[in-house]
Design an enzyme around this catalytic site. Structure first.
Site, PDB file in Angstrom:
ATOM      1  N   ASP A 202     -64.594  47.472  20.591  1.00 40.37           N
ATOM      2  CA  ASP A 202     -64.642  48.720  21.340  1.00 40.37           C
ATOM      3  C   ASP A 202     -66.037  49.293  21.149  1.00 40.37           C
ATOM      4  O   ASP A 202     -66.521  49.396  20.018  1.00 40.37           O
ATOM      5  CB  ASP A 202     -63.588  49.693  20.783  1.00 40.37           C
TER       6      ASP A 202
ATOM      7  N   ASP B  52     -66.055  52.518  25.919  1.00 42.26           N
ATOM      8  CA  ASP B  52     -65.369  53.806  25.937  1.00 42.26           C
ATOM      9  C   ASP B  52     -66.066  54.796  26.883  1.00 42.26           C
ATOM     10  O   ASP B  52     -67.299  54.893  26.877  1.00 42.26           O
ATOM     11  CB  ASP B  52     -65.388  54.361  24.510  1.00 42.26           C
TER      12      ASP B  52
ATOM     13  N   ASP C  71     -54.750  46.666   9.105  1.00 38.32           N
ATOM     14  CA  ASP C  71     -56.094  46.210   8.732  1.00 38.32           C
ATOM     15  C   ASP C  71     -56.391  44.834   9.319  1.00 38.32           C
ATOM     16  O   ASP C  71     -55.513  44.207   9.933  1.00 38.32           O
ATOM     17  CB  ASP C  71     -56.253  46.215   7.204  1.00 38.32           C
TER      18      ASP C  71
ATOM     19  N   HIS D  17     -53.618  52.989  24.084  1.00 43.45           N
ATOM     20  CA  HIS D  17     -53.428  53.868  22.920  1.00 43.45           C
ATOM     21  C   HIS D  17     -53.548  55.350  23.264  1.00 43.45           C
ATOM     22  O   HIS D  17     -53.415  56.181  22.376  1.00 43.45           O
ATOM     23  CB  HIS D  17     -54.470  53.506  21.860  1.00 43.45           C
ATOM     24  N   ASP D  18     -53.846  55.672  24.524  1.00 47.63           N
ATOM     25  CA  ASP D  18     -53.976  57.075  24.928  1.00 47.63           C
ATOM     26  C   ASP D  18     -52.801  57.555  25.772  1.00 47.63           C
ATOM     27  O   ASP D  18     -52.745  58.721  26.161  1.00 47.63           O
ATOM     28  CB  ASP D  18     -55.238  57.279  25.790  1.00 47.63           C
TER      29      ASP D  18
ATOM     30  N   GLU E 262     -64.049  51.696  30.297  1.00 50.76           N
ATOM     31  CA  GLU E 262     -63.065  52.759  30.528  1.00 50.76           C
ATOM     32  C   GLU E 262     -63.805  53.821  31.330  1.00 50.76           C
ATOM     33  O   GLU E 262     -64.795  54.383  30.867  1.00 50.76           O
ATOM     34  CB  GLU E 262     -62.559  53.350  29.217  1.00 50.76           C
TER      35      GLU E 262
ATOM     36  N   ASP F  12     -51.243  49.814   1.791  1.00 49.24           N
ATOM     37  CA  ASP F  12     -51.703  51.209   1.761  1.00 49.24           C
ATOM     38  C   ASP F  12     -51.184  51.999   2.967  1.00 49.24           C
ATOM     39  O   ASP F  12     -51.570  53.144   3.184  1.00 49.24           O
ATOM     40  CB  ASP F  12     -53.236  51.297   1.677  1.00 49.24           C
TER      41      ASP F  12
HETATM   42  O1  ISL Z   1     -56.467  60.385  26.407  1.00 47.97           O
HETATM   43  C1  ISL Z   1     -56.814  61.125  27.298  1.00 47.97           C
HETATM   44  C2  ISL Z   1     -55.989  62.247  27.639  1.00 47.97           C
HETATM   45  O2  ISL Z   1     -54.850  62.258  26.862  1.00 47.97           O
HETATM   46  C3  ISL Z   1     -58.043  60.875  28.040  1.00 47.97           C
HETATM   47  O3  ISL Z   1     -58.574  62.001  28.614  1.00 47.97           O
HETATM   48  C4  ISL Z   1     -59.058  60.252  27.095  1.00 47.97           C
HETATM   49  O4  ISL Z   1     -59.582  61.229  26.294  1.00 47.97           O
HETATM   50  C5  ISL Z   1     -60.136  59.608  27.892  1.00 47.97           C
HETATM   51  O5  ISL Z   1     -59.533  58.602  28.615  1.00 47.97           O
HETATM   52  C6  ISL Z   1     -61.187  58.997  26.968  1.00 47.97           C
HETATM   53  O6  ISL Z   1     -60.602  58.131  26.049  1.00 47.97           O
HETATM   54  C7  ISL Z   1     -61.416  57.402  25.192  1.00 47.97           C
HETATM   55  O7  ISL Z   1     -62.400  58.182  24.537  1.00 47.97           O
HETATM   56  C8  ISL Z   1     -61.909  59.173  23.647  1.00 47.97           C
HETATM   57  C9  ISL Z   1     -60.875  58.625  22.661  1.00 47.97           C
HETATM   58  O8  ISL Z   1     -60.243  59.690  22.003  1.00 47.97           O
HETATM   59  C10 ISL Z   1     -59.832  57.797  23.364  1.00 47.97           C
HETATM   60  O9  ISL Z   1     -58.930  57.255  22.431  1.00 47.97           O
HETATM   61  C11 ISL Z   1     -60.560  56.735  24.128  1.00 47.97           C
HETATM   62  O10 ISL Z   1     -59.690  55.812  24.743  1.00 47.97           O
HETATM   63  C12 ISL Z   1     -63.101  59.687  22.899  1.00 47.97           C
HETATM   64  O11 ISL Z   1     -63.811  58.626  22.327  1.00 47.97           O
HETATM   65 CA    CA Z   2     -54.061  48.266   4.836  1.00 45.59          CA
END
Ligand code: ISL
Ligand code: CA
Length: 538
Positions: free
Chosen positions: A96, A197, A27, A318-319, A249, A23
């Protein structure tokens, strides 16, 4: 047993790791099918970015049910199987934990907006300000207001992140009880701990106006407050019953404030992700020139190495944009990937590898804004366009900052969609460089970035000094970083050249590793060279 001091942890962004059912979306069965890859790399634990049900406005960081699995990713049974299959390979699973906010699609929110007990105060609700304005002057993380009007309730709710991510109100005691239940739910299923988070933002002391700032007005009302420490200590009591692990985090922390969150005597978190070393690359919007300053980067690392007894070490997640173009050189792609791996795996602390880092994946190669997914990038694009920033400039800014840079699908091989999916179109574009950058190729090549990661992971397992040794910096210039790890009579020196030019360092020793072919070490580092030396006479 502090297993996490000996382990390497691997972050999976489930949406982009491996699709199993065609899809176009990664996953859990897909992850299970790739566990051998992680075992070969030598990882001791995997942190899964959120896999809970979610409307995906922020790709799972907007959770609508904490005790289930997003059907896109599989079922609870799949999750149980993942935990079991991972365990068979000596790999722990970390979830997470996103408890600063829930999705507005969560049933708590549905009930809260209708003032149904006991949910009435689960969120921060507030009437309009005196002159019909927003309840206060705070500004949010995602380039949008942080208050949203709700017609059902007839009040505003607070959201520090996206509009559909409503902040939970920890002044309401039931909220923390719910969180404890969530912890028990997953720990009972065999999860080994959590990545928490934005965990230092939980407690808001009041909703009063904040001191005006360029960004994040209101911060002083929720950044690392005593109320948050108190919550963390309460959660620790639950976690201790399972000997569970947590990494938080934590945004805008200094070594001092981090120590309060994860110091061994604090009974809160085991370690934190801090950001200071990640902020050493500034983009001058005016010239749009990347300006990474290695010296500041080394100094930030040194400061954290010295001031905390132990912490999480990372260069990607991932950010953040990918580390090779950011901290090193795509022109020296292979050397750079290995140099950064050397840094990551020889500092003191628990290294976190983000998926794709081990094969040197780089930033996305999208052609335009319509290929973006990230809510933050889309908001920034809208904001810049409202400010009449021309499209070309907007695009350059987004390319450099977008979180989608790290979210493109994992490049397994050079087949269609890099082996990520059999669907015609994956949820997010695959980087076209997958013909040259993919795991299958690198597995066949003893000189690849992947082989280097495996080799260094093994070296780290063999040599206790690399895990538990003290850290001592020896040289820190605008391009060279040299440090020593020492444990008893064992001593190892790491020398890194963050530049396109050769560099001399005043160290000798027996060469253990270099990312170039060489017989011995004479003190001269080639461009982007990393060497590990065994010291003598200590
Ligand atoms: O990614 C950022 C800027 O580009 C950071 O400010 C980020 O938003 C911050 O580190 C918090 O991140 C975490 O919480 C967010 C989520 O979008 C992020 O993926 C996560 O790592 C809200 O839950
Ligand atoms: Ca899938």
């Amino acid at each position: 047993m502090e297993w996490w001091k000996d382990a390497i942890i691997y972050q999976i962004y489930p949406r982009s790791f491996q699709d199993s059912n065609g899809d176009g979306i990664g996953d859990i069965p897909g992850i299970i099918s790739r566990l051998d890859h992680l075992q070969e790399l030598g990882v001791g634990a995997v942190w899964l970015s959120p896999v809970y049900p979610s409307p995906n406005d922020d790709n799972g960081y907007d959770i609508s049910d904490y005790k289930d699995i997003n059907p896109e990713y599989g079922t609870l049974e799949d999750m149980d199987r993942l935990i079991l299959e991972a365990k068979r390979r000596g790999i722990r699973i970390l979830m997470d934990l996103v408890i600063n906010h829930t999705s507005t699609a969560h049933q708590w929110f549905e009930k809260s907006r209708r003032r149904i007990a006991p949910y009435t105060d689960y969120y921060h609700w507030a009437p309009a300000g005196p002159d019909g304005t927003l309840p206060n002057n705070w500004t949010g993380f995602f380039a949008e207001d942080c208050w949203q009007w709700d017609d059902v309730r007839g009040e505003y709710y607070l959201h520090l992140f996206a509009r559909s991510q409503a902040d939970l109100n920890y002044h309401c005691p039931q909220v923390l009880e719910e969180v404890k239940e969530i912890l028990r739910f997953w720990l009972d299923r065999g999860v080994a701990g959590f990545r928490c988070d934005v965990i230092n933002l939980l407690w808001k002391d009041s909703l009063a106006d904040g001191e005006k700032r360029l960004a994040l007005t209101g911060l002083e009302h929720y950044l690392s407050l005593e109320g948050t420490h108190d919550i963390l200590r309460q959660l620790r009591q639950v976690l201790d019953g399972y000997r569970a692990f947590t990494v938080g985090e934590t945004v805008f922390v200094t070594p001092e404030t981090a120590r309060d969150l994860c110091g061994p005597d604090r009974g809160e978190l085991n370690m934190v992700f801090s950001f200071q070393h990640m902020e050493c690359d500034q983009y001058f919007v005016k010239w749009l020139k990347r300006d990474f300053r290695p010296k500041r980067f080394f100094e930030a690392l040194i400061k954290w190495q010295r001031e905390l007894p132990w912490n999480a070490i990372y260069l990607e997640n991932h950010d953040q944009p990918r580390s090779i173009p950011r901290f090193a050189s795509e022109g020296y792609w292979r050397e750079s990937g290995k140099l950064l791996a050397t840094l990551l795996l020889t500092l003191r602390g628990t290294p976190f590898i983000y998926q794709g880092q081990e094969i040197g994946m780089v930033d996305f190669d999208f052609d335009g804004a319509d290929q973006l997914d990230d809510v933050e990038s889309r908001n920034v694009d809208r904001l810049l366009s409202a400010c009449h920033v021309p499209e070309g400039l907007r695009w350059r800014i987004i390319r450099r900052t977008s979180r989608d840079n790290a979210r493109t699908p994992f490049q397994w091989d050079d087949g269609p969609n890099a082996g990520f999916t059999t669907a015609a179109r994956p949820w997010l574009g695959v980087n076209r460089n997958f013909h040259f950058v993919n795991l299958a190729d690198q597995e066949a090549d003893p000189d690849s970035i992947w082989s280097w990661y495996k080799d260094l992971a093994a070296l780290r397992r063999e040599r206790e000094v690399l895990r538990r040794g003290d850290f001592l910096w020896l040289e820190c210039t605008h391009r060279v970083f040299v440090y020593r790890r020492r444990l008893g009579r064992e001593s190892v020196t790491v020398a890194l050249n963050f530049s396109d030019r050769p560099a001399w360092v005043g160290r000798r020793g027996t060469l253990l590793r270099s990312n170039y072919y060489r017989d011995g070490f004479d003190g001269r580092l080639r461009p982007w060279e990393a060497v590990i030396l065994e010291d003598h006479g200590n």
